[in-house]
Design an enzyme around this catalytic site. Sequence first.
Site, mmCIF file in Angstrom:
data_model
loop_
_atom_site.group_PDB
_atom_site.id
_atom_site.type_symbol
_atom_site.label_atom_id
_atom_site.label_comp_id
_atom_site.label_asym_id
_atom_site.label_seq_id
_atom_site.Cartn_x
_atom_site.Cartn_y
_atom_site.Cartn_z
ATOM 1 N N ASP A 175 0.906 -1.419 0.219
ATOM 2 C CA ASP A 175 0.012 0.033 0.009
ATOM 3 C C ASP A 175 0.804 1.046 0.089
ATOM 4 O O ASP A 175 1.640 1.388 0.854
ATOM 5 C CB ASP A 175 -1.046 -0.055 1.420
ATOM 6 C CG ASP A 175 -1.640 -1.356 1.320
ATOM 7 O OD1 ASP A 175 -1.796 -2.051 0.602
ATOM 8 O OD2 ASP A 175 -2.297 -1.206 2.328
ATOM 9 N N GLU A 177 -10.535 -1.470 3.976
ATOM 10 C CA GLU A 177 -9.237 -0.908 4.221
ATOM 11 C C GLU A 177 -8.930 0.449 3.727
ATOM 12 O O GLU A 177 -9.593 0.748 2.570
ATOM 13 C CB GLU A 177 -8.210 -1.998 3.627
ATOM 14 C CG GLU A 177 -8.144 -3.512 4.567
ATOM 15 C CD GLU A 177 -6.932 -4.030 3.961
ATOM 16 O OE1 GLU A 177 -6.221 -4.356 4.997
ATOM 17 O OE2 GLU A 177 -6.993 -4.352 2.806
#
Length: 509
Positions: A75, A247
Amino acid sequence: MINNRSILRLVAAVMMTAVIAGCGGDDNNGQDYNPLIDDPQPEQPSSEEPATSAGYDEHYRPQIHYTPAKNWVNDPNGMVYVDGTYHLFYQYNPQGNDWGNMSWGHATSTDLLHWKEQPVALTRDELGDIFSGSCVVDRDNTAGFGAGSMVAIYTSASGVQQQSVAYSTDGGKNFTRYASNPVIKNDDDNLRDPKVFWHADSRQWIMVLAKGWKMGVEFYGSTDLKSWRHLSTFVVPLTGRPSLQWECPDLIQMGDKWVLLVSVNPGGPILGSGMMYFPGQFDGTTFTADERDYPLWLDYGMDNYAGVTWSNTADRRIMIGWMNNWQYAGNVPCSPWRSAMTLPRELKLTTYNGQLLLASTVVKEIDNIATSWAPATEGQFDAQDAYQLRLTVGLDKNTTITLGNEAGEKFVVDVNATARTLTAHRTSATGQTSFNGTFSIPSMQAPLCVEGDKVTLDFFVDQSSVELFTAEGTMSMTNLVFPQTIYDRLSASGAAFEAQVRRLKSIWK
């Protein structure tokens, strides 16, 4: 102890079909910062400069996408624009090419395309791994760390997931952790990935947190980035998605509207990971989504996940995502690095059929690495490192577009004129797929969301990826591919078409 994302990868590995599509922390009662009491300890900078690669020319190495020289990346985190420099932090394993030892890697750029890898910014401590988060510029010294400090807010992850703070007074070169971490305590592993921004109307910092497997988003407020109070919870039913993990949220203002971005896994538009968005309103306390049938997808491919926007860019909304999918992320055949970022994209709100649509296009800075446009006809063209291929196709009949190479590998896209859909095929014909049984996807379908009798498609093709957009950004589809050599041949059948191509120069040369 097996962490949540390790469990997720295990679940994803055995899933052969997609499940198509809260948790509140304690209020923090920490005192105002006092250096005589808090005595923070600075994060020790890496003793080594970032490793260099032999020309960044390994097989499958992206030539126009950011990758670290070596090791695992996922990420994007902490993206902030300061004094002409874009900072890109990201989930990183300094010790190997698999997920683990989560830290914040760091790269900088002045043009969003040419990146310089910097020393690792934050590594795990007694509170656990350093999971995803964000950075802000504290111009007014609300936290007491110094006017203009770069403040990182991130998830400390061990058996629980709590929110912590670190700050830099030297432009992101070195960070000092706040001694009273965590600033938001929590007793389980379903509260993470804080995205923080200043909300001028309510004169406070807003934190957006994902609820993980409890599916939803929590909102917190603070005047000093250290003491946070819970504001509200956002939960919305998703058609056909009974259970999936939320998320990497991001809440952005776009004119008089707000848009909430959330990444989910498993349960994306096809299989595994995907990005949803919710248009609506935010009043400083509560986000209210427009009445729609959700989920709405930002990207209809397999490999755009955890995308968030840069802070401190005024009204420009620039997003970058992780170009991979938890379904097979640990198996992609890349070494000594694993995974890349997408091309940076500009987000804009538009309308289609009377409904708001979040469009995304590659940032205009791509022109700085592009050669002049040249006509493209069926057959071979000059591809080299990477290229942009633009086709305008009639919508009076169905069309099949094929990108191929000398090995006979091919990436095929079908345009259905009546349904106004695009279907891409990532099978064993595209190149290597055997590294994971779920990588081969026979059919990925997306709505074109265009008016008129033609559609213009932009293909951004690198050594191991194809990013496909309508010219207006109303449809995007991002996919990894692993051919022996880059696709450098075009064929099309069906409607009349016009095509042009321009090479994109390597960012490493």
